[in-house]
Design a protein around this motif. Structure first.
Motif, PDB file in Angstrom:
ATOM      1  N   ARG A  14     -36.822  38.003  68.728  1.00 19.37           N
ATOM      2  CA  ARG A  14     -37.645  38.614  69.763  1.00 19.37           C
ATOM      3  C   ARG A  14     -36.778  39.434  70.709  1.00 19.37           C
ATOM      4  O   ARG A  14     -35.625  39.092  70.981  1.00 19.37           O
ATOM      5  CB  ARG A  14     -38.386  37.540  70.548  1.00 19.37           C
ATOM      6  CG  ARG A  14     -39.403  36.775  69.711  1.00 19.37           C
ATOM      7  CD  ARG A  14     -40.146  35.763  70.551  1.00 19.37           C
ATOM      8  NE  ARG A  14     -41.159  35.055  69.771  1.00 19.37           N
ATOM      9  CZ  ARG A  14     -41.960  34.127  70.263  1.00 19.37           C
ATOM     10  NH1 ARG A  14     -41.862  33.782  71.528  1.00 19.37           N
ATOM     11  NH2 ARG A  14     -42.846  33.528  69.491  1.00 19.37           N
ATOM     12  N   THR A  15     -37.356  40.509  71.222  1.00 13.61           N
ATOM     13  CA  THR A  15     -36.616  41.365  72.158  1.00 13.61           C
ATOM     14  C   THR A  15     -36.238  40.599  73.408  1.00 13.61           C
ATOM     15  O   THR A  15     -35.126  40.710  73.925  1.00 13.61           O
ATOM     16  CB  THR A  15     -37.463  42.594  72.528  1.00 13.61           C
ATOM     17  OG1 THR A  15     -37.829  43.282  71.332  1.00 13.61           O
ATOM     18  CG2 THR A  15     -36.690  43.537  73.433  1.00 13.61           C
ATOM     19  N   ILE A  16     -37.180  39.814  73.928  1.00 13.03           N
ATOM     20  CA  ILE A  16     -36.924  38.990  75.113  1.00 13.03           C
ATOM     21  C   ILE A  16     -37.008  37.530  74.679  1.00 13.03           C
ATOM     22  O   ILE A  16     -38.072  37.052  74.283  1.00 13.03           O
ATOM     23  CB  ILE A  16     -37.940  39.269  76.221  1.00 13.03           C
ATOM     24  CG1 ILE A  16     -37.873  40.733  76.661  1.00 13.03           C
ATOM     25  CG2 ILE A  16     -37.696  38.362  77.421  1.00 13.03           C
ATOM     26  CD1 ILE A  16     -38.920  41.112  77.687  1.00 13.03           C
ATOM     27  N   SER A  17     -35.885  36.846  74.720  1.00 14.00           N
ATOM     28  CA  SER A  17     -35.880  35.432  74.376  1.00 14.00           C
ATOM     29  C   SER A  17     -34.818  34.736  75.212  1.00 14.00           C
ATOM     30  O   SER A  17     -33.954  35.377  75.811  1.00 14.00           O
ATOM     31  CB  SER A  17     -35.598  35.227  72.879  1.00 14.00           C
ATOM     32  OG  SER A  17     -34.318  35.726  72.546  1.00 14.00           O
ATOM     33  N   VAL A  18     -34.898  33.436  75.240  1.00 17.23           N
ATOM     34  CA  VAL A  18     -33.950  32.634  76.015  1.00 17.23           C
ATOM     35  C   VAL A  18     -32.942  32.016  75.067  1.00 17.23           C
ATOM     36  O   VAL A  18     -33.322  31.248  74.184  1.00 17.23           O
ATOM     37  CB  VAL A  18     -34.688  31.525  76.793  1.00 17.23           C
ATOM     38  CG1 VAL A  18     -33.697  30.645  77.545  1.00 17.23           C
ATOM     39  CG2 VAL A  18     -35.697  32.134  77.752  1.00 17.23           C
ATOM     40  N   PRO A  19     -31.653  32.363  75.182  1.00 17.89           N
ATOM     41  CA  PRO A  19     -30.648  31.730  74.324  1.00 17.89           C
ATOM     42  C   PRO A  19     -30.653  30.212  74.524  1.00 17.89           C
ATOM     43  O   PRO A  19     -30.715  29.730  75.654  1.00 17.89           O
ATOM     44  CB  PRO A  19     -29.326  32.342  74.816  1.00 17.89           C
ATOM     45  CG  PRO A  19     -29.713  33.606  75.504  1.00 17.89           C
ATOM     46  CD  PRO A  19     -31.056  33.351  76.104  1.00 17.89           C
ATOM     47  N   ARG A  20     -30.620  29.492  73.415  1.00 18.53           N
ATOM     48  CA  ARG A  20     -30.696  28.031  73.482  1.00 18.53           C
ATOM     49  C   ARG A  20     -29.466  27.440  72.804  1.00 18.53           C
ATOM     50  O   ARG A  20     -29.542  26.761  71.777  1.00 18.53           O
ATOM     51  CB  ARG A  20     -31.999  27.539  72.858  1.00 18.53           C
ATOM     52  CG  ARG A  20     -33.227  28.302  73.349  1.00 18.53           C
ATOM     53  CD  ARG A  20     -34.494  27.534  73.135  1.00 18.53           C
ATOM     54  NE  ARG A  20     -34.592  26.393  74.038  1.00 18.53           N
ATOM     55  CZ  ARG A  20     -35.548  25.463  73.955  1.00 18.53           C
ATOM     56  NH1 ARG A  20     -36.460  25.538  72.989  1.00 18.53           N
ATOM     57  NH2 ARG A  20     -35.593  24.465  74.799  1.00 18.53           N
ATOM     58  N   SER A  21     -28.320  27.702  73.427  1.00 17.21           N
ATOM     59  CA  SER A  21     -27.048  27.326  72.808  1.00 17.21           C
ATOM     60  C   SER A  21     -26.915  25.820  72.638  1.00 17.21           C
ATOM     61  O   SER A  21     -26.261  25.357  71.694  1.00 17.21           O
ATOM     62  CB  SER A  21     -25.875  27.873  73.625  1.00 17.21           C
ATOM     63  OG  SER A  21     -25.956  27.437  74.970  1.00 17.21           O
ATOM     64  N   ARG A  22     -27.557  25.037  73.528  1.00 12.65           N
ATOM     65  CA  ARG A  22     -27.455  23.581  73.381  1.00 12.65           C
ATOM     66  C   ARG A  22     -28.110  23.114  72.078  1.00 12.65           C
ATOM     67  O   ARG A  22     -27.699  22.109  71.492  1.00 12.65           O
ATOM     68  CB  ARG A  22     -28.074  22.871  74.588  1.00 12.65           C
ATOM     69  CG  ARG A  22     -29.576  23.060  74.720  1.00 12.65           C
ATOM     70  CD  ARG A  22     -30.149  22.408  75.973  1.00 12.65           C
ATOM     71  NE  ARG A  22     -31.577  22.678  76.104  1.00 12.65           N
ATOM     72  CZ  ARG A  22     -32.524  21.922  75.585  1.00 12.65           C
ATOM     73  NH1 ARG A  22     -32.201  20.829  74.901  1.00 12.65           N
ATOM     74  NH2 ARG A  22     -33.802  22.231  75.742  1.00 12.65           N
ATOM     75  N   LEU A  23     -29.121  23.862  71.602  1.00 10.91           N
ATOM     76  CA  LEU A  23     -29.803  23.500  70.366  1.00 10.91           C
ATOM     77  C   LEU A  23     -29.168  24.150  69.147  1.00 10.91           C
ATOM     78  O   LEU A  23     -29.028  23.504  68.104  1.00 10.91           O
ATOM     79  CB  LEU A  23     -31.284  23.872  70.452  1.00 10.91           C
ATOM     80  CG  LEU A  23     -32.088  23.171  71.555  1.00 10.91           C
ATOM     81  CD1 LEU A  23     -33.552  23.594  71.497  1.00 10.91           C
ATOM     82  CD2 LEU A  23     -31.971  21.655  71.428  1.00 10.91           C
ATOM     83  N   THR A  24     -28.787  25.416  69.243  1.00 11.56           N
ATOM     84  CA  THR A  24     -28.120  26.058  68.103  1.00 11.56           C
ATOM     85  C   THR A  24     -26.796  25.360  67.807  1.00 11.56           C
ATOM     86  O   THR A  24     -26.379  25.271  66.651  1.00 11.56           O
ATOM     87  CB  THR A  24     -27.900  27.554  68.355  1.00 11.56           C
ATOM     88  OG1 THR A  24     -27.144  27.748  69.562  1.00 11.56           O
ATOM     89  CG2 THR A  24     -29.219  28.290  68.474  1.00 11.56           C
ATOM     90  N   GLY A  25     -26.160  24.857  68.847  1.00 13.10           N
ATOM     91  CA  GLY A  25     -24.932  24.089  68.628  1.00 13.10           C
ATOM     92  C   GLY A  25     -25.186  22.828  67.831  1.00 13.10           C
ATOM     93  O   GLY A  25     -24.416  22.470  66.932  1.00 13.10           O
ATOM     94  N   ARG A  26     -26.287  22.141  68.123  1.00 18.63           N
ATOM     95  CA  ARG A  26     -26.615  20.936  67.364  1.00 18.63           C
ATOM     96  C   ARG A  26     -26.942  21.267  65.912  1.00 18.63           C
ATOM     97  O   ARG A  26     -26.585  20.511  64.995  1.00 18.63           O
ATOM     98  CB  ARG A  26     -27.785  20.217  68.022  1.00 18.63           C
ATOM     99  CG  ARG A  26     -27.408  19.446  69.280  1.00 18.63           C
ATOM    100  CD  ARG A  26     -28.590  18.714  69.870  1.00 18.63           C
ATOM    101  NE  ARG A  26     -29.176  17.767  68.933  1.00 18.63           N
ATOM    102  CZ  ARG A  26     -30.276  17.066  69.190  1.00 18.63           C
ATOM    103  NH1 ARG A  26     -30.885  17.218  70.359  1.00 18.63           N
ATOM    104  NH2 ARG A  26     -30.761  16.219  68.292  1.00 18.63           N
ATOM    105  N   LEU A  27     -27.620  22.392  65.700  1.00 17.94           N
ATOM    106  CA  LEU A  27     -27.917  22.799  64.326  1.00 17.94           C
ATOM    107  C   LEU A  27     -26.625  23.069  63.552  1.00 17.94           C
ATOM    108  O   LEU A  27     -26.493  22.664  62.392  1.00 17.94           O
ATOM    109  CB  LEU A  27     -28.812  24.036  64.329  1.00 17.94           C
ATOM    110  CG  LEU A  27     -30.240  23.833  64.863  1.00 17.94           C
ATOM    111  CD1 LEU A  27     -30.962  25.168  64.968  1.00 17.94           C
ATOM    112  CD2 LEU A  27     -31.024  22.876  63.973  1.00 17.94           C
ATOM    113  N   SER A  28     -25.688  23.741  64.187  1.00 17.03           N
ATOM    114  CA  SER A  28     -24.421  24.026  63.504  1.00 17.03           C
ATOM    115  C   SER A  28     -23.631  22.745  63.241  1.00 17.03           C
ATOM    116  O   SER A  28     -23.014  22.595  62.177  1.00 17.03           O
ATOM    117  CB  SER A  28     -23.582  24.993  64.346  1.00 17.03           C
ATOM    118  OG  SER A  28     -24.191  26.269  64.408  1.00 17.03           O
TER     119      SER A  28
END
Length: 245
Positions: A28-42
């Motif tokens: 999406r053009t406007i979205s909120v980065p969710r590094s706490r969750l993408t980190g868990r996925l990685s």
């Protein structure tokens, strides 16, 4: 026919392939980065399965797409619909998704699935597992909207594929309800990463950033939010000027 990611599909298939089901949705053009969750996925990539399970509106698909863009690992995507409850159709689409990143995957597996009298499901799953194992590089396979699947045969197929998933291959299931998989067994063997409603809820800072970016409520002033008080719990959104009581 050539897919968005360069994969080739057999134009002579009995079951036609809707190529848009295989496209990773754009960010999406406007979205909120969710590094706490993408980190868990990685962090969970060493396991076999990631389960992202929550009701509609919690941003499951958006989160997985954001993560795929970050992790840079080759990914095959399949957006499921109710027609995919047919086991043959499901496996054909699964193979088509994999061929977007492994275009030279054996045509013989497709031919077997398309035969008038295909062999037993177990034989087809064995052939598919062996074919996946021949590709040495890491792969992520995403099944989006898995809640539409209500077929015991497909449940069995997923269990079989998980049990025989080679190293460096990873399955992601995004769904509104849990699939009929041996989740407890996967947990005990440390083969499962889970993100659920409590994880996917916006934290206070994420909610503020979402309002700032997407809702355009702040005109020089941050939006007022009432906490309930820990990150990850539900939040009350209060327009600027309203009293938080």
């Amino acid at each position: 026919m050539t897919g968005k990611n360069g994969g080739l599909y057999n134009e002579n298939m009995t079951i036609p392939i809707i190529s848009t089901k295989l496209y990773i949705p754009p960010l999406r053009t406007i979205s909120v980065p969710r590094s706490r969750l993408t980190g868990r996925l990685s962090e969970g990539l060493h396991r076999k399965l990631t389960l992202v399970s929550a009701s509609a509106g919690f941003g499951k698909t958006t989160l997985v797409c954001e993560w795929l863009a970050e992790c840079k690992r080759p990914a095959a995507w399949l957006s499921l619909d109710e027609g995919d409850n047919d086991p043959i159709r499901f496996l054909i689409y699964l193979l088509a998704a994999l061929r977007t990143i492994v275009p030279n995957m054996d045509e013989g597996v497709f031919a077997t699935l398309q035969s008038p009298q295909p062999p037993p499901l177990e034989s087809m799953l064995t052939a598919l597992s062996n074919e996946i194992a021949t590709y040495p590089d890491p792969i992520i396979l995403v099944l989006d909207d898995n809640h539409v699947i209500d077929s015991p045969s497909i449940d069995h197929a997923l269990v079989f594929l998980l049990d025989n998933l080679p190293p460096q291959k990873h399955l992601v299931i995004a769904t509104r309800k849990d699939p009929r998989l041996p989740i407890a067994r996967l947990h005990v063997r440390d083969l499962l990463t889970e993100l659920r409603v409590a994880d996917l809820r916006f934290s206070y800072s994420e909610s503020a950033e979402f309002l700032n970016r997407a809702m355009a409520l702040n005109r020089g002033h941050p939006p007022a939010l009432s906490r309930r008080d820990e990150p990850g719990t539900e939040l009350d959104f209060v327009a600027p000027g309203d009293r938080i009581g």
